[in-house]
Each structure stands twice: as structure tokens, then as C-alpha cells.
Write an enzyme that holds these catalytic residues in place. Sequence first.
Site, PDB file in Angstrom:
ATOM      1  N   HIS A 194      37.777  59.194  31.795  1.00 21.56           N
ATOM      2  CA  HIS A 194      38.864  59.128  32.762  1.00 21.56           C
ATOM      3  C   HIS A 194      40.107  58.570  32.069  1.00 21.56           C
ATOM      4  O   HIS A 194      40.035  58.108  30.931  1.00 21.56           O
ATOM      5  CB  HIS A 194      38.470  58.261  33.968  1.00 21.56           C
ATOM      6  CG  HIS A 194      38.070  56.870  33.602  1.00 21.56           C
ATOM      7  ND1 HIS A 194      36.774  56.422  33.651  1.00 21.56           N
ATOM      8  CD2 HIS A 194      38.794  55.832  33.131  1.00 21.56           C
ATOM      9  CE1 HIS A 194      36.725  55.174  33.249  1.00 21.56           C
ATOM     10  NE2 HIS A 194      37.942  54.794  32.922  1.00 21.56           N
TER      11      HIS A 194
HETATM   12  C1  T46 Z   1      37.909  51.874  31.494  1.00 20.65           C
HETATM   13  C2  T46 Z   1      36.722  51.795  30.620  1.00 20.65           C
HETATM   14  C3  T46 Z   1      37.053  51.309  29.234  1.00 20.65           C
HETATM   15  C4  T46 Z   1      34.232  47.260  39.451  1.00 20.65           C
HETATM   16  O1  T46 Z   1      33.779  47.015  40.589  1.00 20.65           O
HETATM   17  N1  T46 Z   1      35.225  46.495  38.941  1.00 20.65           N
HETATM   18  C5  T46 Z   1      35.751  46.720  37.704  1.00 20.65           C
HETATM   19  O2  T46 Z   1      36.653  45.978  37.288  1.00 20.65           O
HETATM   20  C6  T46 Z   1      35.240  47.809  36.933  1.00 20.65           C
HETATM   21  C7  T46 Z   1      35.789  48.117  35.555  1.00 20.65           C
HETATM   22  C8  T46 Z   1      34.234  48.577  37.453  1.00 20.65           C
HETATM   23  N2  T46 Z   1      33.738  48.301  38.691  1.00 20.65           N
HETATM   24  C9  T46 Z   1      32.625  49.101  39.212  1.00 20.65           C
HETATM   25  C10 T46 Z   1      33.009  50.533  39.576  1.00 20.65           C
HETATM   26  C11 T46 Z   1      31.739  51.300  39.283  1.00 20.65           C
HETATM   27  O3  T46 Z   1      30.906  51.268  40.417  1.00 20.65           O
HETATM   28  O4  T46 Z   1      31.637  49.204  38.194  1.00 20.65           O
HETATM   29  C12 T46 Z   1      31.064  50.496  38.164  1.00 20.65           C
HETATM   30  C13 T46 Z   1      31.201  51.132  36.791  1.00 20.65           C
HETATM   31  O5  T46 Z   1      32.580  51.418  36.532  1.00 20.65           O
HETATM   32  P1  T46 Z   1      33.048  52.705  35.717  1.00 20.65           P
HETATM   33  O6  T46 Z   1      32.149  53.832  35.997  1.00 20.65           O
HETATM   34  O7  T46 Z   1      34.514  52.923  36.002  1.00 20.65           O
HETATM   35  O8  T46 Z   1      32.855  52.199  34.205  1.00 20.65           O
HETATM   36  P2  T46 Z   1      33.256  52.916  32.844  1.00 20.65           P
HETATM   37  O9  T46 Z   1      32.508  52.210  31.786  1.00 20.65           O
HETATM   38  O10 T46 Z   1      33.115  54.390  32.916  1.00 20.65           O
HETATM   39  O11 T46 Z   1      34.841  52.600  32.666  1.00 20.65           O
HETATM   40  C14 T46 Z   1      35.297  51.281  32.511  1.00 20.65           C
HETATM   41  C15 T46 Z   1      36.529  51.027  33.397  1.00 20.65           C
HETATM   42  O12 T46 Z   1      36.238  51.371  34.749  1.00 20.65           O
HETATM   43  C16 T46 Z   1      37.733  51.798  32.956  1.00 20.65           C
HETATM   44  O13 T46 Z   1      38.894  51.306  33.586  1.00 20.65           O
HETATM   45  O14 T46 Z   1      39.004  52.164  31.017  1.00 20.65           O
HETATM   46  O15 T46 Z   1      35.647  51.026  31.168  1.00 20.65           O
END
Ligand code: T46
Length: 139
Positions: A49
Amino acid sequence: MQVVKYVFQPHGDERGQLVALEEFKDIPFRIKRVYYMYDTVDGVVRGKHAHKTLQQILVCIHGSCKIRLDNGSEKKIVPLEKPYEGLYVANNMWREMYDFSPGAVLLVFASELYDESDYIRDYDEFLNFVKERKNNGEN
Ligand code: T46
């Protein structure tokens, strides 16, 4: 595409190493949120993303991983292997994190609070976002 990697100054002595990071000094923005990922499953690709506004610094504080950055016209792979290196990831950058070593911990300093509406999760939407910014004279 310019990759911005910070090398932080470790305070080493006979006891080991310590890295201290301060906003606006070592981290180029106000730190509003810190999160980290660990126990990453072998072979998994995270991220996929971009963001509308969020800036971040990624530090692999244990183990290693790779970050694929894509600005819509160019892609670069950046290995993160040192606990004193931080990769700056701007909002308008499609990012993927992969190739996590066993036990790797990826720590992230973020310029904004968590906001799902800031995410661009569709690649075509990302390309349009980048194109529009270019048309408006933004980076
Ligand atoms: C990015 C890369 C480097 C939260 O509730 N709070 C938070 O601050 C974050 C980051 C995530 N979440 C929840 C949302 C999802 O249910 O944690 C779960 C996993 O998040 P996500 O699928 O977005 O994780 P990544 O590893 O794909 O991405 C993350 C960050 O979201 C993103 O901003 O740049 O790490």
C-alpha cells in the site's frame, strides 16, 4: 528515485550499544506513533500500500528484512540489516516488506496517528494519486 537511509549514532561502550532517537533531530518529523512487527511468518509480504500523507522511518532492530519501494515509475529494493539504520518512507511510495529473517523485529516511527482513510491499498489508485500529484507540481 532517491532512497533516504539514515545511519544513527550508536552510543557504544564496553557494555554494548544504545541508540537514542529524537524527533526533528534524528527523525525528521514529530513522532506521533510507534509500532513494530515481529513473529512474521516465513515467506510473507506485508505492506502493499501507499499513504496519502504519512511519513515513516523503518528500523529493523533485530534480524533483517527487505523493503521494496515503488514511486509509480521506479522500483528499488532496500535491505534493512542493521539496528542503527533507518529507512525514510514518504507517503507517496508503494511499499512492501518481505524476506524477514527468523526473529526479525521491524520498528516504525510514524508522523501521524493510525488512520485507515490515509491508506491507498489499490495499485491503480496509487498510480492515479502519483500522476495527480505530478500534474499539481508536487513530488
Ligand atoms: C506501513 C507499513 C510499513 C493498527 O491498529 N494500528 C496501527 O498503527 C497499525 C500500523 C496497524 N493497525 C492494525 C490494522 C490491521 O488490522 O494492525 C493490523 C495490521 O496492519 P497492516 O495490515 O496495515 O500492516 P502492514 O504491515 O501491512 O503495514 C504497516 C502499516 O500499516 C503501514 O502504514 O507503511 O507497516
